[in-house]
Design an enzyme around this catalytic site. Structure first.
Site, PDB file in Angstrom:
ATOM      1  N   ASN A   1     -21.362   0.718  -2.782  1.00  0.00           N
ATOM      2  CA  ASN A   1     -21.184   1.005  -1.268  1.00  0.00           C
ATOM      3  C   ASN A   1     -21.444  -0.341  -0.314  1.00  0.00           C
ATOM      4  O   ASN A   1     -22.382  -0.317   0.280  1.00  0.00           O
ATOM      5  CB  ASN A   1     -23.334   0.955  -1.620  1.00  0.00           C
ATOM      6  CG  ASN A   1     -23.743   2.408  -1.831  1.00  0.00           C
ATOM      7  OD1 ASN A   1     -24.027   2.091  -3.550  1.00  0.00           O
ATOM      8  ND2 ASN A   1     -23.550   3.396  -2.435  1.00  0.00           N
TER       9      ASN A   1
ATOM     10  N   ASP B   1       4.689   1.389  -4.366  1.00  0.00           N
ATOM     11  CA  ASP B   1       3.422   2.645  -4.803  1.00  0.00           C
ATOM     12  C   ASP B   1       3.074   1.233  -6.497  1.00  0.00           C
ATOM     13  O   ASP B   1       4.461   1.070  -6.439  1.00  0.00           O
ATOM     14  CB  ASP B   1       3.869   3.547  -5.947  1.00  0.00           C
ATOM     15  CG  ASP B   1       2.286   4.204  -5.833  1.00  0.00           C
ATOM     16  OD1 ASP B   1       2.213   5.015  -5.679  1.00  0.00           O
ATOM     17  OD2 ASP B   1       1.808   4.072  -7.482  1.00  0.00           O
TER      18      ASP B   1
ATOM     19  N   PHE C   1     -28.696  14.602  -1.630  1.00  0.00           N
ATOM     20  CA  PHE C   1     -28.344  15.248  -2.840  1.00  0.00           C
ATOM     21  C   PHE C   1     -29.822  14.495  -4.316  1.00  0.00           C
ATOM     22  O   PHE C   1     -29.695  14.120  -4.965  1.00  0.00           O
ATOM     23  CB  PHE C   1     -27.296  14.180  -3.683  1.00  0.00           C
ATOM     24  CG  PHE C   1     -26.142  14.578  -2.692  1.00  0.00           C
ATOM     25  CD1 PHE C   1     -25.976  16.348  -2.596  1.00  0.00           C
ATOM     26  CD2 PHE C   1     -24.652  14.201  -3.221  1.00  0.00           C
ATOM     27  CE1 PHE C   1     -24.590  16.537  -1.282  1.00  0.00           C
ATOM     28  CE2 PHE C   1     -23.736  14.220  -2.748  1.00  0.00           C
ATOM     29  CZ  PHE C   1     -23.603  15.769  -2.023  1.00  0.00           C
TER      30      PHE C   1
ATOM     31  N   LEU D   1      -0.292   4.100   0.945  1.00  0.00           N
ATOM     32  CA  LEU D   1      -0.491   4.946   2.180  1.00  0.00           C
ATOM     33  C   LEU D   1      -0.816   6.106   1.967  1.00  0.00           C
ATOM     34  O   LEU D   1      -0.652   7.284   2.457  1.00  0.00           O
ATOM     35  CB  LEU D   1       0.765   5.055   2.871  1.00  0.00           C
ATOM     36  CG  LEU D   1       1.116   3.640   4.102  1.00  0.00           C
ATOM     37  CD1 LEU D   1       1.882   3.988   5.383  1.00  0.00           C
ATOM     38  CD2 LEU D   1      -0.214   3.023   4.701  1.00  0.00           C
TER      39      LEU D   1
ATOM     40  N   LYS E   1     -12.057  -0.273 -14.414  1.00  0.00           N
ATOM     41  CA  LYS E   1     -12.410  -1.561 -14.104  1.00  0.00           C
ATOM     42  C   LYS E   1     -12.911  -2.382 -14.516  1.00  0.00           C
ATOM     43  O   LYS E   1     -12.395  -4.355 -15.161  1.00  0.00           O
ATOM     44  CB  LYS E   1     -13.393  -1.667 -13.328  1.00  0.00           C
ATOM     45  CG  LYS E   1     -13.195  -1.066 -11.820  1.00  0.00           C
ATOM     46  CD  LYS E   1     -11.565  -1.318 -10.721  1.00  0.00           C
ATOM     47  CE  LYS E   1     -12.243  -0.701  -9.612  1.00  0.00           C
ATOM     48  NZ  LYS E   1     -10.589  -1.491  -8.881  1.00  0.00           N
TER      49      LYS E   1
ATOM     50  N   TYR F   1     -13.865   5.302 -13.677  1.00  0.00           N
ATOM     51  CA  TYR F   1     -13.875   4.826 -12.959  1.00  0.00           C
ATOM     52  C   TYR F   1     -13.969   3.217 -12.963  1.00  0.00           C
ATOM     53  O   TYR F   1     -13.869   2.571 -13.083  1.00  0.00           O
ATOM     54  CB  TYR F   1     -14.778   5.140 -11.674  1.00  0.00           C
ATOM     55  CG  TYR F   1     -14.621   4.570 -10.430  1.00  0.00           C
ATOM     56  CD1 TYR F   1     -13.199   3.503 -10.387  1.00  0.00           C
ATOM     57  CD2 TYR F   1     -15.706   3.274  -9.853  1.00  0.00           C
ATOM     58  CE1 TYR F   1     -13.353   2.165  -8.941  1.00  0.00           C
ATOM     59  CE2 TYR F   1     -15.233   2.562  -9.240  1.00  0.00           C
ATOM     60  CZ  TYR F   1     -14.319   2.214  -8.269  1.00  0.00           C
ATOM     61  OH  TYR F   1     -14.499   1.194  -7.443  1.00  0.00           O
TER      62      TYR F   1
ATOM     63  N   ASP G   1       0.832  -1.464   0.136  1.00  0.00           N
ATOM     64  CA  ASP G   1      -0.060   0.386  -0.150  1.00  0.00           C
ATOM     65  C   ASP G   1       1.201   1.531  -0.074  1.00  0.00           C
ATOM     66  O   ASP G   1       2.102   0.805   0.506  1.00  0.00           O
ATOM     67  CB  ASP G   1      -0.665   0.061   0.944  1.00  0.00           C
ATOM     68  CG  ASP G   1      -1.688   1.102   0.600  1.00  0.00           C
ATOM     69  OD1 ASP G   1      -3.098   0.393   1.359  1.00  0.00           O
ATOM     70  OD2 ASP G   1      -2.007   1.856   0.839  1.00  0.00           O
TER      71      ASP G   1
ATOM     72  N   ALA H   1      -6.533  -1.588  -4.235  1.00  0.00           N
ATOM     73  CA  ALA H   1      -5.316  -0.247  -4.363  1.00  0.00           C
ATOM     74  C   ALA H   1      -5.854   0.410  -5.595  1.00  0.00           C
ATOM     75  O   ALA H   1      -5.469  -0.416  -7.132  1.00  0.00           O
ATOM     76  CB  ALA H   1      -3.838  -0.590  -4.544  1.00  0.00           C
TER      77      ALA H   1
HETATM   78  N1  UDP Z   1     -25.159  11.226  -0.864  1.00  0.00           N
HETATM   79  C1  UDP Z   1     -25.752  12.662  -0.369  1.00  0.00           C
HETATM   80  N2  UDP Z   1     -25.370  12.988  -0.255  1.00  0.00           N
HETATM   81  C2  UDP Z   1     -24.221  12.948   0.212  1.00  0.00           C
HETATM   82  C3  UDP Z   1     -23.158  12.120   0.321  1.00  0.00           C
HETATM   83  C4  UDP Z   1     -24.038  10.462  -0.979  1.00  0.00           C
HETATM   84  O1  UDP Z   1     -27.507  12.296  -0.684  1.00  0.00           O
HETATM   85  O2  UDP Z   1     -23.275  14.134   1.105  1.00  0.00           O
HETATM   86  C5  UDP Z   1     -26.254  10.064  -1.473  1.00  0.00           C
HETATM   87  C6  UDP Z   1     -25.836   9.651  -3.200  1.00  0.00           C
HETATM   88  O3  UDP Z   1     -26.082  11.095  -4.417  1.00  0.00           O
HETATM   89  C7  UDP Z   1     -26.004   7.979  -3.618  1.00  0.00           C
HETATM   90  C8  UDP Z   1     -25.790   7.554  -2.181  1.00  0.00           C
HETATM   91  O4  UDP Z   1     -25.929   9.366  -1.203  1.00  0.00           O
HETATM   92  O5  UDP Z   1     -27.229   8.481  -3.454  1.00  0.00           O
HETATM   93  C9  UDP Z   1     -25.196   6.994  -1.690  1.00  0.00           C
HETATM   94  O6  UDP Z   1     -23.223   7.574  -1.993  1.00  0.00           O
HETATM   95  P1  UDP Z   1     -22.406   7.124  -2.175  1.00  0.00           P
HETATM   96  O7  UDP Z   1     -21.260   8.583  -2.163  1.00  0.00           O
HETATM   97  O8  UDP Z   1     -22.092   7.092  -0.071  1.00  0.00           O
HETATM   98  O9  UDP Z   1     -21.925   6.294  -2.635  1.00  0.00           O
HETATM   99  P2  UDP Z   1     -22.269   5.408  -4.146  1.00  0.00           P
HETATM  100  O10 UDP Z   1     -23.623   5.386  -4.627  1.00  0.00           O
HETATM  101  O11 UDP Z   1     -21.685   6.853  -4.979  1.00  0.00           O
HETATM  102  O12 UDP Z   1     -20.995   4.831  -4.556  1.00  0.00           O
END
Ligand code: UDP
Length: 333
Positions: free
Chosen positions: A170, A51, A208, A33, A145, A141, A31, A74
């Site tokens: 998630n 790295d 959001f 770090l 992958k 991203y 890692d 990583a």
């Molecule tokens: N989200 C939100 N407010 C925040 C951060 C995330 O409403 O401050 C929402 C985001 O729009 C998504 C969900 O929470 O629908 C999970 O977001 P996160 O960034 O945790 O994971 P992602 O889905 O991007 O992998």
């Protein structure tokens, strides 16, 4: 087995290392770090700071340890950042992975687990997202992958290189031991941000967007306990000799942003003020990964499927490590 874990000082990687050690495996963590934490690496694991862009450093790890399998965590991992810095993803994520694969192949290592992502499916047409869903990466991203998955496909054909690609979204919660959890800087993920409000480190959480076509207007996501993810990686590793495989990996249930906040209120007892802000660009309304294949083929079952337990474990970690790995104060009860 001697297992090299890249990114083993990070959130998911370190919890996989913890589980591997508990199951009697020997682990070498590699890692840089940048995002990981030295304190996240269990003391029983060997640790090499380096790295993946440094091919000689990667080679030295394979020369120094009798590595039999690689787990590759990583990576740059943020969808939004990948839209702003595509070369970090289409360039570094891919070339770093290639450096690792080149050295693995050169040293006769034929077992590899890739931490992949459901972002391979962009905005999917069907929910839950099965393995046969059309691949249309939603960001550089996801594309990075997918490129690595394709490279693995060819290494399998040419070198009998056995791999598993696990596609998930998630990751949430913390190690049930309470010793390892999420510590990102800056933090962008929903559950740790909400818990920072409960800790008094933020005034409120911004939702959001609340005009999505979902049950309460906020986005639905599949939050999978990090320890269940870790078990899936280990099961996949054990199954590799029977052939390469690709799995989608999720909890099977989706929760809205409002449901997550409500659960955090119930677990922490804090009112957690929330306000609605604009949508975050690139967020699909609903993402739920189907996991039938890994359940059927490997017998994987989530041990902690309910959101409340996931949040309880996360809260235990954040409460006892309010500044992550940098501060191990024990809070008042
Ligand atoms: N989200 C939100 N407010 C925040 C951060 C995330 O409403 O401050 C929402 C985001 O729009 C998504 C969900 O929470 O629908 C999970 O977001 P996160 O960034 O945790 O994971 P992602 O889905 O991007 O992998």
């Amino acid at each position: 087995m001697n297992i090299l874990v890249t990114g083993g000082a990070g959130y998911i990687g370190s919890i996989v290392v913890e589980e591997l050690l508990a199951q009697g495996e020997e682990v070498v963590v590699f890692d840089n770090l940048c995002y990981g934490h030295r304190a996240a690496v269990p003391p029983q694991a060997a640790f090499v700071e380096g790295d993946l862009s440094d091919r000689a450093a990667v080679r030295a790890v394979f020369d120094s340890y009798p590595i039999e399998a690689v787990m590759h965590f990583a990576s740059y991992t943020l969808v939004g950042e990948s839209m702003a810095h595509p070369f970090r993803y289409l360039g570094d994520n891919v070339t770093n992975g290639l450096n690792l694969l080149r050295e693995a192949v050169a040293h006769g290592v034929r077992r590899f687990i890739l931490s992949s992502t459901a972002n391979l499916f962009g905005t999917p047409e069907r929910i839950p997202i099965g393995e046969k869903e059309r691949i249309v990466p939603g960001s550089p991203y996801g594309e990075s992958k997918y490129i690595l998955e394709r490279i693995l496909h060819w290494l399998d054909r040419i070198y009998d290189f056995r791999y598993a690609a696990l596609r998930y979204f998630n990751a949430a919660g913390a190690s049930p031991t309470g010793e390892r959890g999420e510590d990102h800087n800056p933090e962008t993920h929903l559950i740790p941000l909400v818990l920072q409000v409960a800790l008094g480190q933020r005034d409120k959480i911004t939702i959001f967007g609340d005009d999505y076509p979902t049950r309460d207007g906020t986005c639905v996501r599949d939050y999978i306990h990090v320890s269940d993810l870790a078990q899936a990686h280990i099961l996949a590793l054990r199954a590799l000799d029977a052939g390469s495989r690709t799995y989608n990996l999720g909890n099977g249930q989706g929760f809205t942003v409002r449901e997550v906040i409500e659960t955090c209120r119930a677990v922490t007892g804090h009112p957690i003020p929330a306000e609605v802000g604009p949508r975050r660009p690139g967020d699909p309304a609903v993402l739920i990964a189907g996991s039938e294949k890994i359940r059927r083929e490997l017998g994987w079952r989530p041990r902690y499927p309910d959101l409340r337990t996931i949040v309880e474990h996360a809260w235990e970690w954040h409460r006892t490590h309010p500044h992550g790995y940098g501060d191990r104060r024990t809070p008042k009860a």
